[in-house]
Design a protein around this motif. Structure first.
Motif, PDB file in Angstrom:
ATOM      1  N   ILE A   8      53.773  26.195 -31.836  1.00 42.18           N
ATOM      2  CA  ILE A   8      53.263  25.187 -30.906  1.00 42.18           C
ATOM      3  C   ILE A   8      51.909  25.643 -30.376  1.00 42.18           C
ATOM      4  N   HIS A   9      50.879  24.863 -30.649  1.00 40.20           N
ATOM      5  CA  HIS A   9      49.549  25.122 -30.086  1.00 40.20           C
ATOM      6  C   HIS A   9      49.470  24.331 -28.778  1.00 40.20           C
ATOM      7  N   VAL A  10      49.362  25.073 -27.694  1.00 35.73           N
ATOM      8  CA  VAL A  10      49.443  24.497 -26.347  1.00 35.73           C
ATOM      9  C   VAL A  10      48.033  24.312 -25.779  1.00 35.73           C
ATOM     10  N   ARG A  11      47.852  23.242 -25.021  1.00 35.03           N
ATOM     11  CA  ARG A  11      46.564  22.994 -24.371  1.00 35.03           C
ATOM     12  C   ARG A  11      46.298  24.102 -23.339  1.00 35.03           C
ATOM     13  N   PRO A  12      45.053  24.532 -23.201  1.00 35.15           N
ATOM     14  CA  PRO A  12      44.739  25.552 -22.200  1.00 35.15           C
ATOM     15  C   PRO A  12      45.237  25.142 -20.812  1.00 35.15           C
ATOM     16  N   GLY A  13      45.821  26.107 -20.118  1.00 36.29           N
ATOM     17  CA  GLY A  13      46.342  25.868 -18.774  1.00 36.29           C
ATOM     18  C   GLY A  13      47.742  25.289 -18.733  1.00 36.29           C
ATOM     19  N   LYS A  14      48.352  25.050 -19.898  1.00 35.82           N
ATOM     20  CA  LYS A  14      49.666  24.396 -19.955  1.00 35.82           C
ATOM     21  C   LYS A  14      50.778  25.309 -20.464  1.00 35.82           C
ATOM     22  N   MET A  15      50.499  26.610 -20.647  1.00 33.66           N
ATOM     23  CA  MET A  15      51.517  27.518 -21.193  1.00 33.66           C
ATOM     24  C   MET A  15      52.752  27.591 -20.295  1.00 33.66           C
ATOM     25  N   THR A  16      52.566  27.780 -19.000  1.00 38.89           N
ATOM     26  CA  THR A  16      53.711  27.888 -18.094  1.00 38.89           C
ATOM     27  C   THR A  16      54.535  26.617 -18.117  1.00 38.89           C
ATOM     28  N   ALA A  17      53.878  25.469 -18.084  1.00 41.31           N
ATOM     29  CA  ALA A  17      54.595  24.191 -18.130  1.00 41.31           C
ATOM     30  C   ALA A  17      55.383  24.052 -19.427  1.00 41.31           C
ATOM     31  N   MET A  18      54.797  24.480 -20.547  1.00 39.53           N
ATOM     32  CA  MET A  18      55.493  24.348 -21.831  1.00 39.53           C
ATOM     33  C   MET A  18      56.686  25.283 -21.907  1.00 39.53           C
ATOM     34  N   PHE A  19      56.545  26.519 -21.421  1.00 42.92           N
ATOM     35  CA  PHE A  19      57.698  27.423 -21.386  1.00 42.92           C
ATOM     36  C   PHE A  19      58.808  26.843 -20.510  1.00 42.92           C
ATOM     37  N   ASP A  20      58.445  26.227 -19.388  1.00 43.01           N
ATOM     38  CA  ASP A  20      59.437  25.595 -18.516  1.00 43.01           C
ATOM     39  C   ASP A  20      60.152  24.455 -19.233  1.00 43.01           C
ATOM     40  N   ILE A  21      59.409  23.650 -19.977  1.00 41.37           N
ATOM     41  CA  ILE A  21      60.006  22.536 -20.729  1.00 41.37           C
ATOM     42  C   ILE A  21      60.990  23.075 -21.764  1.00 41.37           C
ATOM     43  N   ILE A  22      60.575  24.084 -22.506  1.00 41.67           N
ATOM     44  CA  ILE A  22      61.461  24.647 -23.533  1.00 41.67           C
ATOM     45  C   ILE A  22      62.740  25.178 -22.891  1.00 41.67           C
ATOM     46  N   ARG A  23      62.580  26.041 -21.876  1.00 47.11           N
ATOM     47  CA  ARG A  23      63.731  26.691 -21.248  1.00 47.11           C
ATOM     48  C   ARG A  23      64.634  25.701 -20.504  1.00 47.11           C
ATOM     49  N   ASP A  24      64.030  24.826 -19.699  1.00 46.46           N
ATOM     50  CA  ASP A  24      64.806  23.994 -18.787  1.00 46.46           C
ATOM     51  C   ASP A  24      65.219  22.640 -19.349  1.00 46.46           C
ATOM     52  N   ARG A  25      64.490  22.138 -20.351  1.00 41.31           N
ATOM     53  CA  ARG A  25      64.781  20.797 -20.856  1.00 41.31           C
ATOM     54  C   ARG A  25      65.247  20.797 -22.307  1.00 41.31           C
ATOM     55  N   LEU A  26      64.532  21.519 -23.191  1.00 37.73           N
ATOM     56  CA  LEU A  26      64.877  21.471 -24.610  1.00 37.73           C
ATOM     57  C   LEU A  26      66.090  22.327 -24.958  1.00 37.73           C
ATOM     58  N   VAL A  27      66.183  23.533 -24.411  1.00 37.21           N
ATOM     59  CA  VAL A  27      67.345  24.383 -24.714  1.00 37.21           C
ATOM     60  C   VAL A  27      68.656  23.704 -24.318  1.00 37.21           C
ATOM     61  N   PRO A  28      68.757  23.091 -23.136  1.00 33.80           N
ATOM     62  CA  PRO A  28      70.026  22.411 -22.830  1.00 33.80           C
ATOM     63  C   PRO A  28      70.379  21.288 -23.812  1.00 33.80           C
ATOM     64  N   ILE A  29      69.381  20.578 -24.306  1.00 32.69           N
ATOM     65  CA  ILE A  29      69.646  19.487 -25.250  1.00 32.69           C
ATOM     66  C   ILE A  29      69.964  20.030 -26.637  1.00 32.69           C
ATOM     67  N   LEU A  30      69.106  20.910 -27.143  1.00 32.67           N
ATOM     68  CA  LEU A  30      69.213  21.342 -28.540  1.00 32.67           C
ATOM     69  C   LEU A  30      70.199  22.480 -28.752  1.00 32.67           C
ATOM     70  N   GLN A  31      70.305  23.392 -27.804  1.00 31.68           N
ATOM     71  CA  GLN A  31      71.236  24.515 -27.970  1.00 31.68           C
ATOM     72  C   GLN A  31      72.597  24.181 -27.363  1.00 31.68           C
ATOM     73  N   ASP A  32      72.609  23.861 -26.096  1.00 31.96           N
ATOM     74  CA  ASP A  32      73.883  23.608 -25.425  1.00 31.96           C
ATOM     75  C   ASP A  32      74.533  22.314 -25.901  1.00 31.96           C
ATOM     76  N   GLY A  33      73.720  21.290 -26.158  1.00 32.25           N
ATOM     77  CA  GLY A  33      74.264  20.008 -26.565  1.00 32.25           C
ATOM     78  C   GLY A  33      74.462  19.836 -28.061  1.00 32.25           C
ATOM     79  N   ALA A  34      73.494  20.319 -28.847  1.00 33.30           N
ATOM     80  CA  ALA A  34      73.518  20.047 -30.290  1.00 33.30           C
ATOM     81  C   ALA A  34      73.898  21.257 -31.137  1.00 33.30           C
ATOM     82  N   GLY A  35      74.019  22.421 -30.524  1.00 26.56           N
ATOM     83  CA  GLY A  35      74.491  23.587 -31.256  1.00 26.56           C
ATOM     84  C   GLY A  35      73.453  24.398 -31.996  1.00 26.56           C
TER      85      GLY A  35
END
Length: 100
Positions: A8-35
């Protein structure tokens, strides 16, 4: 078992936001929900700055398709997609099969 690498090539200044999205939003959907199984989420230190590399373990290619369909069907998908689009310049997915 296959591995999926997401670069993932992230826009400058958006790294923290992207890590938060991965950890807090995508992991629950893709790991916890979809396996999917997140093996690691890495920040690239040499080479292109503002790059995240995720490694996911999946059962097979169908596991990817089924989980991605569930992700797109999630009621939060439009808002989450907008958040991701605000942070991401480019994402490349690569599937890896273990040979030995």
């Amino acid at each position: 078992m296959i591995l999926m690498q997401s670069v993932i090539h992230v826009r400058p200044g958006k790294m923290t936001a992207m890590f938060d999205i991965i950890r807090d939003r995508l992991v629950p959907i893709l790991q916890d929900g979809a396996g999917w199984r997140l093996m690691g989420c890495y920040e690239q230190r040499v080479g292109r700055l503002n790059t995240i590399v995720d490694l996911w373990e999946l059962d097979d290619y169908a596991h990817f398709s089924n989980a991605f369909a569930a992700y797109r069907a999630d009621p939060d998908y439009p808002a989450l997609r907008a958040m991701i689009d605000d942070c991401v310049e480019q994402e490349t997915l690569t599937f890896l099969e273990k040979r030995f």
